[in-house]
Design a protein around this motif. Structure first.
Motif, PDB file in Angstrom:
ATOM      1  N   MET A  32       6.203  -1.845  -4.482  1.00 41.65           N
ATOM      2  CA  MET A  32       4.864  -1.499  -4.860  1.00 41.65           C
ATOM      3  C   MET A  32       4.815   0.017  -5.039  1.00 41.65           C
ATOM      4  N   ILE A  33       4.226   0.408  -6.148  1.00 38.93           N
ATOM      5  CA  ILE A  33       4.120   1.833  -6.442  1.00 38.93           C
ATOM      6  C   ILE A  33       2.770   2.367  -6.000  1.00 38.93           C
ATOM      7  N   SER A  34       1.696   1.634  -6.334  1.00 39.54           N
ATOM      8  CA  SER A  34       0.362   2.081  -5.928  1.00 39.54           C
ATOM      9  C   SER A  34      -0.559   0.885  -5.754  1.00 39.54           C
ATOM     10  N   LEU A  35      -1.644   1.119  -5.017  1.00 37.09           N
ATOM     11  CA  LEU A  35      -2.619   0.071  -4.728  1.00 37.09           C
ATOM     12  C   LEU A  35      -3.992   0.712  -4.624  1.00 37.09           C
ATOM     13  N   THR A  36      -4.966   0.149  -5.335  1.00 37.29           N
ATOM     14  CA  THR A  36      -6.357   0.553  -5.141  1.00 37.29           C
ATOM     15  C   THR A  36      -7.168  -0.672  -4.761  1.00 37.29           C
ATOM     16  N   ASN A  37      -8.124  -0.473  -3.905  1.00 30.79           N
ATOM     17  CA  ASN A  37      -8.995  -1.535  -3.406  1.00 30.79           C
ATOM     18  C   ASN A  37     -10.422  -1.046  -3.575  1.00 30.79           C
ATOM     19  N   GLY A  38     -11.138  -1.649  -4.513  1.00 29.80           N
ATOM     20  CA  GLY A  38     -12.505  -1.197  -4.772  1.00 29.80           C
ATOM     21  C   GLY A  38     -12.558   0.238  -5.262  1.00 29.80           C
ATOM     22  N   GLY A  39     -11.525   0.667  -5.986  1.00 34.60           N
ATOM     23  CA  GLY A  39     -11.484   2.020  -6.523  1.00 34.60           C
ATOM     24  C   GLY A  39     -10.896   3.057  -5.584  1.00 34.60           C
ATOM     25  N   GLN A  40     -10.627   2.691  -4.336  1.00 35.21           N
ATOM     26  CA  GLN A  40     -10.057   3.636  -3.366  1.00 35.21           C
ATOM     27  C   GLN A  40      -8.556   3.407  -3.239  1.00 35.21           C
ATOM     28  N   ALA A  41      -7.801   4.489  -3.291  1.00 29.36           N
ATOM     29  CA  ALA A  41      -6.351   4.390  -3.126  1.00 29.36           C
ATOM     30  C   ALA A  41      -6.031   3.967  -1.698  1.00 29.36           C
ATOM     31  N   ILE A  42      -5.088   3.064  -1.568  1.00 21.99           N
ATOM     32  CA  ILE A  42      -4.639   2.578  -0.263  1.00 21.99           C
ATOM     33  C   ILE A  42      -3.148   2.895  -0.150  1.00 21.99           C
ATOM     34  N   ASP A  43      -2.737   3.437   0.976  1.00 19.87           N
ATOM     35  CA  ASP A  43      -1.317   3.675   1.217  1.00 19.87           C
ATOM     36  C   ASP A  43      -0.674   2.319   1.479  1.00 19.87           C
ATOM     37  N   HIS A  44       0.128   1.842   0.534  1.00 21.32           N
ATOM     38  CA  HIS A  44       0.706   0.506   0.669  1.00 21.32           C
ATOM     39  C   HIS A  44       1.649   0.386   1.865  1.00 21.32           C
ATOM     40  N   GLU A  45       2.078   1.501   2.405  1.00 18.55           N
ATOM     41  CA  GLU A  45       2.937   1.464   3.590  1.00 18.55           C
ATOM     42  C   GLU A  45       2.156   1.038   4.835  1.00 18.55           C
ATOM     43  N   THR A  46       0.812   1.075   4.765  1.00 17.49           N
ATOM     44  CA  THR A  46      -0.003   0.702   5.928  1.00 17.49           C
ATOM     45  C   THR A  46      -0.340  -0.784   5.959  1.00 17.49           C
ATOM     46  N   LEU A  47       0.035  -1.521   4.912  1.00 17.69           N
ATOM     47  CA  LEU A  47      -0.266  -2.947   4.865  1.00 17.69           C
ATOM     48  C   LEU A  47       0.619  -3.727   5.827  1.00 17.69           C
ATOM     49  N   GLU A  48       0.066  -4.809   6.357  1.00 21.63           N
ATOM     50  CA  GLU A  48       0.863  -5.777   7.113  1.00 21.63           C
ATOM     51  C   GLU A  48       1.234  -6.880   6.126  1.00 21.63           C
ATOM     52  N   TRP A  49       2.486  -7.355   6.192  1.00 28.36           N
ATOM     53  CA  TRP A  49       2.964  -8.371   5.261  1.00 28.36           C
ATOM     54  C   TRP A  49       3.410  -9.608   6.015  1.00 28.36           C
ATOM     55  N   SER A  50       3.018 -10.778   5.500  1.00 26.64           N
ATOM     56  CA  SER A  50       3.518 -12.029   6.068  1.00 26.64           C
ATOM     57  C   SER A  50       4.862 -12.352   5.429  1.00 26.64           C
ATOM     58  N   GLU A  51       5.550 -13.308   5.978  1.00 22.78           N
ATOM     59  CA  GLU A  51       6.841 -13.731   5.440  1.00 22.78           C
ATOM     60  C   GLU A  51       6.701 -14.270   4.021  1.00 22.78           C
ATOM     61  N   LEU A  52       5.530 -14.843   3.701  1.00 21.34           N
ATOM     62  CA  LEU A  52       5.298 -15.404   2.368  1.00 21.34           C
ATOM     63  C   LEU A  52       4.749 -14.388   1.373  1.00 21.34           C
ATOM     64  N   GLY A  53       4.516 -13.149   1.829  1.00 19.98           N
ATOM     65  CA  GLY A  53       4.058 -12.110   0.920  1.00 19.98           C
ATOM     66  C   GLY A  53       2.568 -11.847   0.932  1.00 19.98           C
ATOM     67  N   PHE A  54       1.827 -12.447   1.854  1.00 16.55           N
ATOM     68  CA  PHE A  54       0.396 -12.148   1.972  1.00 16.55           C
ATOM     69  C   PHE A  54       0.234 -10.786   2.622  1.00 16.55           C
ATOM     70  N   ALA A  55      -0.728 -10.015   2.131  1.00 17.00           N
ATOM     71  CA  ALA A  55      -0.941  -8.658   2.646  1.00 17.00           C
ATOM     72  C   ALA A  55      -2.268  -8.568   3.387  1.00 17.00           C
ATOM     73  N   ARG A  56      -2.260  -7.800   4.468  1.00 16.63           N
ATOM     74  CA  ARG A  56      -3.473  -7.553   5.251  1.00 16.63           C
ATOM     75  C   ARG A  56      -3.666  -6.046   5.345  1.00 16.63           C
ATOM     76  N   LEU A  57      -4.910  -5.619   5.129  1.00 17.24           N
ATOM     77  CA  LEU A  57      -5.244  -4.205   5.267  1.00 17.24           C
ATOM     78  C   LEU A  57      -5.247  -3.808   6.743  1.00 17.24           C
TER      79      LEU A  57
END
Length: 112
Positions: free
Chosen positions: A1-26
């Motif tokens: 992942m290069i970049s992520l915005t959520n509702g127009g706000q940039a999110i540091d994708h390194e702060t996401l939690e990832w499930s084994e199946l690829g689901f992401a949690r803020l």
């Protein structure tokens, strides 16, 4: 992942939690936007192009168009129409056929 915005706000994708199946949690306290197209992700993947997948999508769309609603049989009084089935009980539609599943095996995420 290069970049992520959520509702127009940039999110540091390194702060996401990832499930084994690829689901992401803020991170705690943050919520995903409920706006349509409110999440934008820029990413790179492992394949330059995947023409077999593109062709398979075209074929599935053609099957769906040939049998709207996936009807196997339509009947009106003494007149009935049967459509060829692509899977048990399914005519047309977006069901993957056995040979298509086999063609997709090289692209399968291991462990799924």
């Amino acid at each position: 992942m290069i970049s992520l915005t959520n509702g127009g706000q940039a999110i540091d994708h390194e702060t996401l939690e990832w499930s084994e199946l690829g689901f992401a949690r803020l991170p705690a306290g943050q919520l995903w936007t409920d706006s349509l197209r409110g999440v934008r992700i820029t990413l790179t993947h492992g394949y330059e192009s995947v023409p077999i997948v593109v062709e398979m999508i075209r074929e599935m769309a053609a099957r769906a168009e040939a049998s709207p609603g996936g009807l196997v049989e339509a009947r009106a009084g003494d007149i009935s129409e049967k459509r060829s089935m692509t899977a048990p009980g399914v005519a047309g539609g977006i069901v993957l056929m056995a040979h298509e599943r086999e063609q997709l095996n090289p692209y399968r995420i291991r462990g799924s």
